[in-house]
Design an enzyme around this catalytic site. Structure first.
Site, PDB file in Angstrom:
ATOM      1  N   LEU A 125       0.773  -1.164   0.087  1.00  0.00           N
ATOM      2  CA  LEU A 125       0.183  -0.187   0.126  1.00  0.00           C
ATOM      3  C   LEU A 125       0.866   1.151  -0.021  1.00  0.00           C
ATOM      4  CD1 LEU A 125      -2.964   1.130   0.193  1.00  0.00           C
ATOM      5  CD2 LEU A 125      -2.520   1.266   2.899  1.00  0.00           C
ATOM      6  N   HIS A 229       5.349   2.922  11.668  1.00  0.00           N
ATOM      7  CA  HIS A 229       5.855   4.082  11.010  1.00  0.00           C
ATOM      8  C   HIS A 229       4.922   5.341  10.760  1.00  0.00           C
ATOM      9  CE1 HIS A 229       7.638   6.663   7.821  1.00  0.00           C
ATOM     10  NE2 HIS A 229       8.959   5.968   7.922  1.00  0.00           N
TER      11      HIS A 229
END
Length: 344
Positions: A125, A229
């Site tokens: 993604l 992240h």
């Protein structure tokens, strides 16, 4: 209008440009032309039905309808680990106790695991930073659920998604420095590149087979276990809103969390409806924003439209019908973009 469609061979140059913007850590989108070309070919062969389940994987792109540019990518692996082992760490506990000394210690551990073998995986993604506005990220991520709902028999019972772990702007991963580098004797970027280009045998050859005590890792490494992240945090929130949960599995390279859910419990799959297209019909005055996809396996399309998902048919314009590649009365699958969106 932004539209999700299957990847094509002509998308290679644009996907290479996207790969160059990831900043590292996205193993399944390496900036390697040969690898991406092979990924596109494998996706096309999957759609053609000539690959065994162990090799099947679907790749989709987000296309800007005005420029015809591919500005995002997402994918589904049909069944991970059936051909190449699929590794992660299971975060667990070992107990050390002495009745004589009245000592009882519970120590957190990392154990190499193949527990998700045979699961379908949401992966790859990535959205061009210039398009990270509006609902583009939601469309890119959730469109896959309409495809899985429409062609349910092609996927497995459990769905997993690896979230990119925490690394800094210089590509430094404290988890890697405390774990991976000790066993692989290479940089994080080098290991990431090898894995992304399909060279994974070194994992089985070099990773420890015994549990690792988390207390032995650096404080920085311990801090990022299961941490996402910053750029991936929105994607995690999207999946968690759909029913995915972190159940103590993390990536062996960066310590990022693995989310999982039973396929039939994913909100967008469970609540999607199939309605006939009503082209040119009068639309509701204030309909919710919905994911709308056709049911054409070889020519799949998904867009975001304000439509009424609770009616007897789905009112769309001729222009929208053209984008969705559908005619009057054709089956369309629809679900609200989020569970909180209700008709006013």
């Amino acid at each position: 209008m932004m539209v999700i469609r299957p990847v094509e061979r002509d998308d290679l140059a644009q996907l290479m440009a996207l790969a160059g913007k990831t900043g590292g850590g996205l193993t399944s989108l390496p900036a390697d032309s040969a690898t991406l070309s092979a990924r596109i070919d494998r996706s096309i062969l999957t759609w053609q039905g000539v690959l065994p389940r162990a090799e099947q994987g679907y790749v989709f792109v987000l296309e800007d309808g005005e420029t015809q540019q591919a500005v995002g990518i997402c994918a589904i692996e049909v069944a991970v680990g059936l051909q190449d082992p699929w590794y992660n760490f299971r975060v667990g506990t070992q107990v050390h106790a002495s009745k004589e000394l009245n000592v009882y210690n519970m120590l957190p551990t990392l154990s190499l695991s193949n527990d998700h073998t045979g699961s379908s995986e949401l992966c790859t993604l990535f959205l061009d930073p210039d398009y990270r506005h509006g609902k583009n990220g939601y469309l890119l991520s959730k469109s896959r659920f309409l495809f899985m709902a429409a062609f349910r028999d092609r996927f497995m019972q459990k769905v997993v998604a690896e979230m990119r772990g925490w690394i800094d702007e210089q590509g430094h991963s404290p988890f890697w420095e405390s774990v991976g580098s000790r066993f692989f004797s290479m940089s994080f970027s080098a290991a990431d590149y090898l894995c992304g280009t399909g060279q994974k045998s070194f994992i089985a050859e070099l990773m420890p087979k015994h549990p690792l005590y988390i207390d032995y890792l650096s404080p920085d490494a311990q801090e990022v276990i299961g941490k996402t992240h910053p750029q991936t945090s929105p994607a995690r929130a999207v999946l968690e809103a759909e029913g995915f949960r972190y159940l103590n599995y993390v990536d062996i390279f960066d310590g990022g969390p693995t989310l999982e859910c039973d396929i039939d419990r994913v909100r967008a799959i469970r609540k999607s409806r199939v309605l006939p297209a009503s082209i040119g019909a009068e639309q509701d005055s204030n309909p919710p924003l919905c994911l709308v996809g056709n049911e054409r396996y070889d020519d799949f399309r998904v867009v975001l439209l304000n439509v009424d998902p609770q009616g007897e048919s789905l009112a769309i314009t001729p222009e929208q019908a053209k984008i969705l590649r559908c005619g009057q009365g054709d089956r369309l699958r629809v679900v609200t973009l989020s569970g909180s969106e209700k008709k006013a």
